[in-house]
Design an enzyme around this catalytic site. Structure first.
Site, mmCIF file in Angstrom:
data_model
loop_
_atom_site.group_PDB
_atom_site.id
_atom_site.type_symbol
_atom_site.label_atom_id
_atom_site.label_comp_id
_atom_site.label_asym_id
_atom_site.label_seq_id
_atom_site.Cartn_x
_atom_site.Cartn_y
_atom_site.Cartn_z
ATOM 1 C CG ASN A 90 -0.349 0.922 2.414
ATOM 2 O OD1 ASN A 90 -0.394 2.045 2.641
ATOM 3 N ND2 ASN A 90 0.329 -0.199 3.247
ATOM 4 C CG PHE A 94 -0.268 9.359 7.207
ATOM 5 C CD1 PHE A 94 -0.223 8.089 7.240
ATOM 6 C CD2 PHE A 94 1.026 9.923 7.587
ATOM 7 C CE1 PHE A 94 0.675 7.232 8.105
ATOM 8 C CE2 PHE A 94 1.772 9.547 8.569
ATOM 9 C CZ PHE A 94 1.734 8.042 8.747
ATOM 10 C CB SER A 180 3.796 5.495 7.587
ATOM 11 O OG SER A 180 2.839 4.613 8.243
ATOM 12 C CG ASN A 182 3.377 4.364 1.811
ATOM 13 O OD1 ASN A 182 4.185 4.118 0.763
ATOM 14 N ND2 ASN A 182 2.679 3.597 2.453
ATOM 15 C CB THR A 183 4.446 10.462 5.178
ATOM 16 O OG1 THR A 183 3.193 10.139 5.182
ATOM 17 C CG2 THR A 183 4.629 12.002 5.410
ATOM 18 C CE LYS A 226 2.806 0.345 12.803
ATOM 19 N NZ LYS A 226 1.139 -0.246 12.509
ATOM 20 C CG ASN A 255 4.466 1.095 9.820
ATOM 21 O OD1 ASN A 255 3.645 0.648 8.537
ATOM 22 N ND2 ASN A 255 3.979 2.081 10.371
HETATM 23 C C1 FMN Z 1 -3.508 -0.862 3.583
HETATM 24 C C2 FMN Z 1 -2.553 -0.446 4.895
HETATM 25 C C3 FMN Z 1 -2.670 0.741 5.355
HETATM 26 C C4 FMN Z 1 -2.186 0.939 6.438
HETATM 27 N N1 FMN Z 1 -2.256 2.092 7.189
HETATM 28 C C5 FMN Z 1 -1.283 2.394 8.342
HETATM 29 C C6 FMN Z 1 -1.332 3.498 8.812
HETATM 30 O O1 FMN Z 1 -2.089 4.540 8.594
HETATM 31 N N2 FMN Z 1 -0.787 3.863 9.998
HETATM 32 C C7 FMN Z 1 0.234 2.876 10.580
HETATM 33 O O2 FMN Z 1 0.907 2.983 11.905
HETATM 34 N N3 FMN Z 1 0.168 1.643 10.188
HETATM 35 C C8 FMN Z 1 -0.602 1.299 8.927
HETATM 36 N N4 FMN Z 1 -0.227 0.370 8.335
HETATM 37 C C9 FMN Z 1 0.600 -0.897 8.675
HETATM 38 C C10 FMN Z 1 -0.122 -1.857 9.777
HETATM 39 O O3 FMN Z 1 -0.782 -1.209 10.820
HETATM 40 C C11 FMN Z 1 0.772 -3.053 10.161
HETATM 41 O O4 FMN Z 1 1.841 -2.375 10.800
HETATM 42 C C12 FMN Z 1 1.156 -3.668 8.983
HETATM 43 O O5 FMN Z 1 0.637 -3.771 7.792
HETATM 44 C C13 FMN Z 1 1.910 -5.084 9.331
HETATM 45 O O6 FMN Z 1 0.851 -5.755 9.604
HETATM 46 P P1 FMN Z 1 0.202 -7.104 8.707
HETATM 47 O O7 FMN Z 1 1.223 -7.697 7.928
HETATM 48 O O8 FMN Z 1 -0.742 -7.738 9.601
HETATM 49 O O9 FMN Z 1 -0.629 -6.473 7.784
HETATM 50 C C14 FMN Z 1 -1.161 0.092 7.169
HETATM 51 C C15 FMN Z 1 -1.046 -1.563 6.263
HETATM 52 C C16 FMN Z 1 -2.050 -1.484 5.393
HETATM 53 C C17 FMN Z 1 -1.776 -2.939 4.628
#
Ligand code: FMN
Length: 387
Positions: A90, A94, A180, A182-183, A226, A255
């Site tokens: 992704n 934000f 993250s 992406n910022t 995080k 993350n």
């Molecule tokens: C579509 C998407 C959007 C995410 N947006 C955020 C976010 O806004 N803030 C954040 O701290 N982590 C964000 N994450 C990261 C997740 O909270 C998590 O740390 C990461 O996906 C690893 O867990 P998973 O393998 O179970 O997905 C996002 C993940 C995905 C897939």
């Protein structure tokens, strides 16, 4: 769409196996998580579906990342399935409705909780039938709020401090997200000098908030950070030193990653963004293991990355996570996954003769270490305050 339809999702049903065990996790003296499985940040960014999400059986839901001002995020498409790899890439960047709008949703949620609380003993007959049919809806987990900085902001600390003041009163815990991908520039805040200044400033904001709210009656919410899985082991070690010095309340690991393991086979593997799901699992667990050792198990860790089964969750708990979260797994397995993970963790505990999740499972892989069982000390502390 998933958020709008969450109300129709199957609710959690208590599992017979879990009921034989104690799966409650107590952190920070008096915060009680009824079970260790939570929803990770990014799913309910604007806090619009907390109640139905709680109903799926999560012990806690983390909303956000919330930014101070509304911003649209990156243009679509910005989320890609890597189905063959059970992964997601992704680059949302934000997208957030901003603190004012999110605050309204949080107010509404807290109001509904108060209403529920006040009606606990006077449930109407039709509500009793409803609760019997959908028992999960009665489950009220804890609420984390994950904070991010606006893309164009040049003063991140100010963003985070304002967010703490505005949204802190609604949170059971707060997360400073500096990981993250992406910022632009966000992850640079993880270098030790920047991180120390940033987190110290955020702790001061929490302190001010507590004083504003009347100190002891309503203390400031615990503050967590995080981190990224792309930090090297030695960077993680340096960060651990800073976090111990600051006495931070918790660490979320991890993350998404910008790495692209050679094992990926899906066509979408070339997309820009953060990779999550199965290919992230082992690095995320390794980060938990390392940080638990570096911090001597003294700082609670929330483990996240590639969890889609009880075994995955159990591995992270053993490696040192006090709680776990899921995101990508939900995309592939649906909301029933929460009950499945809880049931499978219970099964593993029973198989291993473990009765109490906090005492018998968390950090058990480090049993060789003399600092094992900080949770027990915590338990004692808790008992003392209770008395
Ligand atoms: C579509 C998407 C959007 C995410 N947006 C955020 C976010 O806004 N803030 C954040 O701290 N982590 C964000 N994450 C990261 C997740 O909270 C998590 O740390 C990461 O996906 C690893 O867990 P998973 O393998 O179970 O997905 C996002 C993940 C995905 C897939």
């Amino acid at each position: 769409m998933a958020l709008n339809l969450a109300i129709l999702a199957p609710t959690h049903r208590p599992s017979a196996k879990e009921q034989q065990l104690n799966v409650v996790v107590r952190l920070w003296k008096d915060t009680i998580f009824l079970n260790p499985v939570g929803l990770a940040a990014g799913y309910d960014k604007d806090a619009t579906a907390i109640t139905p999400l709680m109903g799926m059986g999560f012990g806690f839901v983390e909303v956000g990342s919330v930014c101070l001002k509304a911003q649209p995020g990156n243009p679509s498409p910005r989320m890609f399935r890597l189905s063959e790899d059970e992964a997601i890439i992704n680059r949302y960047g934000f997208n957030s409705k901003g603190a004012d709008v999110v605050e309204e949703s949080l107010k509404e949620y807290r109001r509904s909780l108060n209403l529920l609380e006040s009606k606990k003993d006077t449930t109407e007959w039709w509500e009793q039938i409803y609760n019997f049919l959908w028992p999960g809806q009665q489950q009220i987990g804890l609420l984390g709020i994950n904070l991010g900085k606006n893309k164009t902001s040049t003063t991140p600390l100010e963003d985070y401090q304002k967010l703490i003041h505005q949204l802190g009163p609604y949170a059971d815990y707060l997360v400073i997200n500096v990981s993250s991908p992406n910022t632009p520039g966000l992850r640079d805040l993880q270098n030790t000098t920047s991180l120390e200044g940033l987190l110290r400033g955020c702790q001061e904001a929490c302190q001010e908030l507590a004083e504003k709210q009347g100190g002891k009656q309503q203390p400031a919410p615990p503050l967590l950070v995080k981190l990224s899985p792309d930090l090297t082991d030695s960077e993680l070690k340096d960060i651990a030193g800073v976090l111990i010095k600051l006495d931070i309340d918790g660490i979320i690991l991890t993350n998404t990653t910008t790495a692209r393991p050679t094992s990926l086979i899906s066509l979408n593997k070339g997309e820009t963004g953060g990779l999550s799901g199965q290919p992230l699992k082992d690095r995320s667990t390794e980060c938990i293991r390392l940080l638990y050792r570096y911090t001597e198990g003294k700082i609670p860790i929330i483990g996240v990355g590639g969890i889609s089964s009880g075994k995955d969750a159990y591995e992270k708990l053993r490696a040192g996570a006090s709680l776990v979260q899921v995101y990508s797994g939900m995309i592939y397995n649906g909301p029933g996954m929460v009950s499945k993970i809880r049931d499978e963790v219970a099964e593993l505990m029973l198989q291993n003769g473990q009765r109490d999740l906090q005492k018998d499972v968390i950090g058990i892989d480090h049993d060789d270490l003399f600092w094992k069982k900080p949770q027990q000390q915590q338990q004692q502390q808790y008992n003392i305050t209770e008395r």
